[in-house]
Motif scaffolding. Structure first.
Motif, PDB file in Angstrom:
ATOM      1  N   SER A  35       0.840  -1.199   0.000  1.00  0.00           N
ATOM      2  CA  SER A  35       0.000   0.000   0.000  1.00  0.00           C
ATOM      3  C   SER A  35       0.873   1.245   0.000  1.00  0.00           C
ATOM      4  N   HIS A  36       0.527   2.171  -0.862  1.00  0.00           N
ATOM      5  CA  HIS A  36       1.353   3.370  -1.022  1.00  0.00           C
ATOM      6  C   HIS A  36       0.470   4.599  -1.232  1.00  0.00           C
ATOM      7  N   CYS A  37       1.070   5.761  -1.064  1.00  0.00           N
ATOM      8  CA  CYS A  37       0.365   7.021  -1.283  1.00  0.00           C
ATOM      9  C   CYS A  37       0.021   7.131  -2.772  1.00  0.00           C
ATOM     10  N   SER A  38      -1.240   7.366  -3.069  1.00  0.00           N
ATOM     11  CA  SER A  38      -1.674   7.436  -4.466  1.00  0.00           C
ATOM     12  C   SER A  38      -1.165   8.699  -5.161  1.00  0.00           C
ATOM     13  N   SER A  39      -0.667   9.663  -4.370  1.00  0.00           N
ATOM     14  CA  SER A  39      -0.181  10.910  -4.943  1.00  0.00           C
ATOM     15  C   SER A  39       1.322  10.875  -5.224  1.00  0.00           C
ATOM     16  N   CYS A  40       2.130  10.554  -4.194  1.00  0.00           N
ATOM     17  CA  CYS A  40       3.582  10.589  -4.370  1.00  0.00           C
ATOM     18  C   CYS A  40       4.218   9.210  -4.465  1.00  0.00           C
ATOM     19  N   GLY A  41       3.455   8.159  -4.163  1.00  0.00           N
ATOM     20  CA  GLY A  41       3.961   6.802  -4.330  1.00  0.00           C
ATOM     21  C   GLY A  41       4.730   6.239  -3.156  1.00  0.00           C
ATOM     22  N   ARG A  42       4.876   6.979  -2.059  1.00  0.00           N
ATOM     23  CA  ARG A  42       5.628   6.487  -0.900  1.00  0.00           C
ATOM     24  C   ARG A  42       4.908   5.323  -0.241  1.00  0.00           C
ATOM     25  N   THR A  43       5.648   4.276   0.123  1.00  0.00           N
ATOM     26  CA  THR A  43       5.074   3.127   0.824  1.00  0.00           C
ATOM     27  C   THR A  43       4.577   3.558   2.202  1.00  0.00           C
ATOM     28  N   LEU A  44       3.373   3.172   2.538  1.00  0.00           N
ATOM     29  CA  LEU A  44       2.766   3.595   3.793  1.00  0.00           C
ATOM     30  C   LEU A  44       3.270   2.757   4.954  1.00  0.00           C
ATOM     31  N   SER A  45       3.420   3.387   6.103  1.00  0.00           N
ATOM     32  CA  SER A  45       3.845   2.680   7.308  1.00  0.00           C
ATOM     33  C   SER A  45       2.649   1.969   7.935  1.00  0.00           C
ATOM     34  N   ALA A  46       2.958   1.083   8.882  1.00  0.00           N
ATOM     35  CA  ALA A  46       1.894   0.329   9.545  1.00  0.00           C
ATOM     36  C   ALA A  46       0.916   1.264  10.251  1.00  0.00           C
ATOM     37  N   MET A  47       1.401   2.334  10.828  1.00  0.00           N
ATOM     38  CA  MET A  47       0.539   3.268  11.551  1.00  0.00           C
ATOM     39  C   MET A  47      -0.394   4.039  10.622  1.00  0.00           C
ATOM     40  N   GLU A  48      -0.046   4.081   9.354  1.00  0.00           N
ATOM     41  CA  GLU A  48      -0.898   4.770   8.384  1.00  0.00           C
ATOM     42  C   GLU A  48      -1.944   3.840   7.773  1.00  0.00           C
ATOM     43  N   LEU A  49      -1.911   2.580   8.181  1.00  0.00           N
ATOM     44  CA  LEU A  49      -2.800   1.587   7.602  1.00  0.00           C
ATOM     45  C   LEU A  49      -3.828   1.049   8.584  1.00  0.00           C
ATOM     46  N   PRO A  51      -7.225   0.702  10.024  1.00  0.00           N
ATOM     47  CA  PRO A  51      -8.532   1.036   9.442  1.00  0.00           C
ATOM     48  C   PRO A  51      -9.244   2.152  10.209  1.00  0.00           C
ATOM     49  N   VAL A  52      -9.786   3.090   9.485  1.00  0.00           N
ATOM     50  CA  VAL A  52     -10.584   4.218  10.000  1.00  0.00           C
ATOM     51  C   VAL A  52      -9.733   5.176  10.846  1.00  0.00           C
ATOM     52  N   LEU A  53      -9.058   4.644  11.860  1.00  0.00           N
ATOM     53  CA  LEU A  53      -8.329   5.483  12.812  1.00  0.00           C
ATOM     54  C   LEU A  53      -7.244   6.303  12.129  1.00  0.00           C
ATOM     55  N   SER A  54      -6.501   5.688  11.210  1.00  0.00           N
ATOM     56  CA  SER A  54      -5.429   6.414  10.526  1.00  0.00           C
ATOM     57  C   SER A  54      -5.976   7.611   9.765  1.00  0.00           C
ATOM     58  N   TYR A  55      -7.125   7.408   9.093  1.00  0.00           N
ATOM     59  CA  TYR A  55      -7.744   8.501   8.325  1.00  0.00           C
ATOM     60  C   TYR A  55      -8.119   9.656   9.254  1.00  0.00           C
ATOM     61  N   VAL A  56      -8.663   9.317  10.418  1.00  0.00           N
ATOM     62  CA  VAL A  56      -9.084  10.348  11.373  1.00  0.00           C
ATOM     63  C   VAL A  56      -7.872  11.096  11.925  1.00  0.00           C
ATOM     64  N   LEU A  57      -6.844  10.355  12.337  1.00  0.00           N
ATOM     65  CA  LEU A  57      -5.662  10.986  12.927  1.00  0.00           C
ATOM     66  C   LEU A  57      -4.900  11.831  11.914  1.00  0.00           C
ATOM     67  N   LEU A  58      -4.914  11.395  10.658  1.00  0.00           N
ATOM     68  CA  LEU A  58      -4.226  12.152   9.601  1.00  0.00           C
ATOM     69  C   LEU A  58      -5.106  13.264   9.027  1.00  0.00           C
ATOM     70  N   ARG A  59      -6.360  13.319   9.510  1.00  0.00           N
ATOM     71  CA  ARG A  59      -7.317  14.332   9.066  1.00  0.00           C
ATOM     72  C   ARG A  59      -7.534  14.302   7.549  1.00  0.00           C
ATOM     73  N   GLY A  60      -7.508  13.092   7.027  1.00  0.00           N
ATOM     74  CA  GLY A  60      -7.791  12.925   5.606  1.00  0.00           C
ATOM     75  C   GLY A  60      -6.707  13.414   4.680  1.00  0.00           C
ATOM     76  N   LYS A  61      -5.491  13.598   5.221  1.00  0.00           N
ATOM     77  CA  LYS A  61      -4.375  14.091   4.405  1.00  0.00           C
ATOM     78  C   LYS A  61      -3.212  13.098   4.464  1.00  0.00           C
ATOM     79  N   SER A  62      -2.518  12.938   3.355  1.00  0.00           N
ATOM     80  CA  SER A  62      -1.344  12.077   3.322  1.00  0.00           C
ATOM     81  C   SER A  62      -0.256  12.640   4.233  1.00  0.00           C
ATOM     82  N   LYS A  63       0.390  11.774   4.996  1.00  0.00           N
ATOM     83  CA  LYS A  63       1.422  12.204   5.936  1.00  0.00           C
ATOM     84  C   LYS A  63       2.633  12.787   5.214  1.00  0.00           C
ATOM     85  N   CYS A  64       2.930  12.260   4.017  1.00  0.00           N
ATOM     86  CA  CYS A  64       4.149  12.669   3.315  1.00  0.00           C
ATOM     87  C   CYS A  64       3.967  13.915   2.472  1.00  0.00           C
ATOM     88  N   CYS A  65       2.933  13.952   1.647  1.00  0.00           N
ATOM     89  CA  CYS A  65       2.798  15.066   0.704  1.00  0.00           C
ATOM     90  C   CYS A  65       1.543  15.918   0.951  1.00  0.00           C
TER      91      CYS A  65
END
Length: 248
Positions: A35-49, A51-65
């Motif tokens: 699984s990777h960022c659909s924008s910049c292609g960076r492989t996602l970490s376990a904490m970014e995967l 379910p649901v919680l990662s999206y909420v904590l990241l506020r719907g934004k990719s951590k990298c870009c």
């Protein structure tokens, strides 16, 4: 506690079903790449995967870009979890639960695929067909031939509509209704078909009213089939009885 565990199990599977629904229609592996960022292609970490919680904590934004993450992911993760919990509440703790969870799993995948690509993948239907055949062998409908008749009628009914409408139904819809007929049987198949058509018509009219679609523009029918079939699966017999009470 058991319902919480079922919910957590459901949202975890929902995350995987997102991957299947997005990758299989375009012939990508569901294993590689990771699984990777659909924008910049960076492989996602376990904490970014998570379910649901990662999206909420990241506020719907990719951590990298900082690109926006599609709400598709948490929506279908949550939906899977909620539907998994609803099943034992409606069916009780019976072996039929396994059939219901498999049916939900199929519908989540094809809904994601149909909304994204307007495709119901044959590979997905084939895999789930095998699972349903095994399940109905051990958890059969009564009489046993009800599943076979439902599959034949489901396929034939949609095929006739596709021929008469000159392509108004896609091949995926035809095969999907064969699977639905096998799982639900002949009686509930017709309830599922009516509800799916009704919901699809309402959805199409709303889309035209909002300027999102027009009469010549095809709409993804998979989500309406999924919703109509689940309503028929859980409440179909009650709907039939209600209708007969009115008519008779």
């Amino acid at each position: 506690m058991i319902y919480l565990l079922i919910f957590l199990y459901g949202i975890t599977l929902g995350s995987f079903y997102n991957v299947v629904g997005l990758r299989v229609p375009i012939n990508e592996s569901i294993v590689r790449p990771r699984s990777h960022c659909s924008s910049c292609g960076r492989t996602l970490s376990a904490m970014e995967l998570v379910p649901v919680l990662s999206y909420v904590l990241l506020r719907g934004k990719s951590k990298c870009c900082k690109a926006s993450i599609s709400p598709f992911y948490p929506i279908f993760e949550l939906l899977t979890g909620v539907l998994f919990v609803i099943s034992p509440l409606l069916l009780g703790w019976s072996s039929e639960l396994f059939v219901s969870w498999t049916l939900i799993s199929l519908f989540i995948i094809i809904t994601v695929a149909d909304l994204k690509y307007m495709i119901i993948p044959d590979k997905v239907l084939l895999v789930f067909s095998v699972i349903f055949i095994i399940e109905r062998f051990f958890i059969p409908l009564h009489p046993w031939w009800n599943s076979l008749l439902g599959a034949v009628v489901g396929f034939t009914l949609l095929l006739i509509i596709a021929i008469v409408s000159k392509g108004g139904m896609g091949g995926g819809d035809i095969k999907l209704f064969a699977v639905i007929g096998f799982v639900l049987g002949i009686k509930l198949l017709f309830v599922a078909f009516f509800l799916s058509t009704f919901l699809g018509t309402i959805g199409g009219l709303i889309g035209m009213a909002l300027g999102k679609s027009n009469k010549k523009q095809p709409i993804p029918f998979g989500p309406y089939i999924s919703l109509g079939t689940l309503i028929a699966y859980y409440f179909g017999n009650s709907i039939i009885q209600w209708y007969l009470n009115i008519v008779l």
